[in-house]
Design an enzyme around this catalytic site. Structure first.
Site, PDB file in Angstrom:
ATOM      1  N   ASP A 163      33.115  37.125  54.879  1.00 52.09           N
ATOM      2  CA  ASP A 163      33.643  35.781  54.579  1.00 52.09           C
ATOM      3  C   ASP A 163      34.700  35.922  53.481  1.00 52.09           C
ATOM      4  O   ASP A 163      35.273  36.997  53.341  1.00 52.09           O
ATOM      5  CB  ASP A 163      32.480  34.850  54.189  1.00 52.09           C
ATOM      6  CG  ASP A 163      32.787  33.388  54.524  1.00 52.09           C
ATOM      7  OD1 ASP A 163      33.809  32.882  54.050  1.00 52.09           O
ATOM      8  OD2 ASP A 163      31.997  32.754  55.261  1.00 52.09           O
ATOM      9  N   HIS A 180      37.742  36.900  54.905  1.00 51.97           N
ATOM     10  CA  HIS A 180      38.521  35.702  55.225  1.00 51.97           C
ATOM     11  C   HIS A 180      39.622  35.435  54.208  1.00 51.97           C
ATOM     12  O   HIS A 180      40.231  34.389  54.208  1.00 51.97           O
ATOM     13  CB  HIS A 180      37.601  34.486  55.350  1.00 51.97           C
ATOM     14  CG  HIS A 180      36.645  34.581  56.505  1.00 51.97           C
ATOM     15  ND1 HIS A 180      35.753  33.580  56.833  1.00 51.97           N
ATOM     16  CD2 HIS A 180      36.439  35.569  57.418  1.00 51.97           C
ATOM     17  CE1 HIS A 180      35.039  33.959  57.894  1.00 51.97           C
ATOM     18  NE2 HIS A 180      35.432  35.163  58.258  1.00 51.97           N
TER      19      HIS A 180
END
Ligand SMILES: *[C@@H]1O[C@H](CO)[C@@H](O)[C@H](O)[C@H]1NC(C)=O
Ligand SMILES: *[C@@H]1O[C@H](CO)[C@@H](O)[C@H](O)[C@H]1NC(C)=O
Ligand SMILES: *[C@@H]1O[C@H](CO)[C@@H](O)[C@H](O)[C@H]1NC(C)=O
Ligand SMILES: *[C@@H]1O[C@H](CO)[C@@H](O)[C@H](O)[C@H]1NC(C)=O
Ligand SMILES: *[C@@H]1O[C@H](CO)[C@@H](O)[C@H](O)[C@H]1NC(C)=O
Ligand SMILES: *[C@@H]1O[C@H](CO)[C@@H](O)[C@H](O)[C@H]1NC(C)=O
Length: 394
Positions: free
Chosen positions: A219, A242
């Site tokens: 993430d 991310h």
């Protein structure tokens, strides 16, 4: 008399649990019963060592020597009487099954300390693989059933260095209410596909420095929640993951302002996003300002430069209402490399609260894919352009 003294001396030599090294008293967890056998939970030993170290009127070091240990959820409480160092030279593993955390939201929770240091080259392996398969955050909107590996709560003037966090079950690190905390040579590793394994999430803290580190996870590498102030990320490589993001902001009432964020000298590789500011539409009011992104290399990165004020995952919002989070004093400078999406620069500001004071320049992002030429999209912002732009601005 002499006999008694000798016995006492012998006792002191053989059984004392601490010894002085330099200016610091050392508390070795092995002296408190910790065994590096990968199956005896060392939490009681560690907590006993912590209790004595924390009570020491002079600086102390808790030592986890080389070896592989099993550790369940532990909560360390301060304040302590003097500076405390957690010297981790071994590998510390968490139980793989999240059920063993009995609902605890953290693996190591460290509360209310001043001048804390964690270092030693050690590895914390949360063995997240099994937990990822149980993760239902997307479905339920809550992730409370899984523990974050490190929770630093209300910590001041502290340094976390030369430590590796591997395969967290949920976030690797959560920083809350801290003042002046540095992460250096702090490596984070988890696979691309591990769910919600944010690297370092920061909220309501002033002065957080992340330097000379590598963060590769499933993430965000670093994310800023509300109330983050004076955060600096430099010489960090991010990927997979991310990207580095401010937000998401505006989802909840009474969020505190985000002020002062600098991301410099960083490299992103194969990340889903690069540098990103995200706020919810139809949101509560908020402010984010003084956000600067400079000297950054992008290698095959999606949405390398992104302001998204219509952030609405899983359609949990009304997109027709503008975001009420006001963005100002933002800059993107000297950002180069390759984009994996044709829209390499997207600045989608709020129609109700347009961005102010946004500067961009020395951007050189190329796209080699098949979905057309590289593009920039800009809305609800008047830009100050301070250098060459590839892609060109519309
Ligand atoms: C940390 O700093 C804050 C703000 O200065 C202060 O209120 C708090 O007591 C400090 N905490 C510790 C543990 O020293
Ligand atoms: C921040 O914390 C570090 C580590 O304790 C300390 O050396 C430094 O002086 C602190 N900075 C400020 C501004 O207090
Ligand atoms: C962190 O990762 C970098 C790059 O992968 C590596 O060179 C460095 O040795 C690692 N540091 C630690 C403390 O593991
Ligand atoms: C950047 O960080 C790496 C460790 O991740 C370190 O080896 C290197 O010296 C740092 N570079 C600078 C310019 O500080
Ligand atoms: C960026 O890295 C270069 C060396 O690679 C170094 O000279 C410079 O001081 C760094 N800048 C910042 C702001 O860390
Ligand atoms: C913009 O941000 C910079 C860096 O944080 C700061 O020094 C400056 O005062 C800010 N400018 C305005 C107009 O707020």
């Amino acid at each position: 008399m002499g006999f008694k003294l000798n016995i006492t001396l012998l006792f002191v030599l053989l059984f004392r649990a601490s010894y002085a090294e330099g200016q610091s008293t050392v508390f070795d967890v092995k002296k408190y019963g910790a065994r590096p056998d990968e199956k005896t939970d060392i939490s009681q030993a560690l907590l006993s060592a912590w209790k004595e170290a924390c009570n020491s009127p002079t600086p102390s070091t808790i030592l986890i020597p080389a070896g592989i240990y099993l550790l369940g959820a532990v909560k360390f409480e301060g304040p302590c009487k003097a500076p405390l160092k957690l010297q981790v030279e071994g590998t510390v593993k968490a139980p793989a099954d999240p059920a063993q955390f009995k609902g605890s939201d953290g693996w190591l929770t460290i509360n209310r300390l001043n001048q804390f240091t964690m270092t030693g080259g050690g590895l914390f392996d949360a063995q997240g693989k099994f937990a990822w398969s149980k993760n239902d955050c997307a479905k339920t909107g809550k992730c409370s059933s899984l523990p974050t590996s490190f929770r630093f709560n209300f910590i001041n003037n502290s340094i976390i260095s030369d430590i590796t966090s591997l395969d967290s079950k949920l976030f690797h690190v959560n920083v809350l209410g801290c003042n002046n905390i540095t992460f250096q040579h702090f490596n984070i590793t988890a696979p691309d596909e591990s769910l919600n394994t944010d690297g370092i999430h920061i909220g309501r803290s002033n002065g957080v420095y992340i330097i000379d580190s590598h963060i590769g996870t499933g993430d965000d590498c670093v994310s800023l929640g509300d109330g983050s102030k004076q955060v600096k990320v430099s010489n960090v490589t991010c990927g997979p993951g991310h990207g580095i993001s401010v937000g998401s902001l505006g989802r909840y009432p009474k969020e505190e302002d985000v002020i002062g964020f600098r991301v410099v000298n960083c490299t992103f590789t194969n990340t889903m996003n690069g540098v990103r500011i995200k706020t919810w539409p139809a949101s509560y009011a908020g402010v984010a300002s003084d956000l600067h992104f400079e000297d950054i290399i992008m290698n095959n990165v999606g949405n390398p430069v992104l302001i998204d004020q219509e952030y609405c995952p899983y359609n949990q919002c009304t997109k027709s209402q503008p975001s009420r989070v006001k963005l100002s004093n933002v800059s993107f400078k000297n950002i180069r490399g390759t984009s994996s999406t044709p829209i390499a620069v997207k600045l989608a500001c709020s129609s109700g609260f347009p961005c102010e004071g946004v500067e961009i320049g020395d951007i050189n992002l190329v796209y080699h894919g098949t979905q057309g030429p590289v593009k920039a999209e800009v809305s609800n912002v008047k830009l100050k352009v301070s250098g060459k732009m590839i892609p060109a601005l519309p």
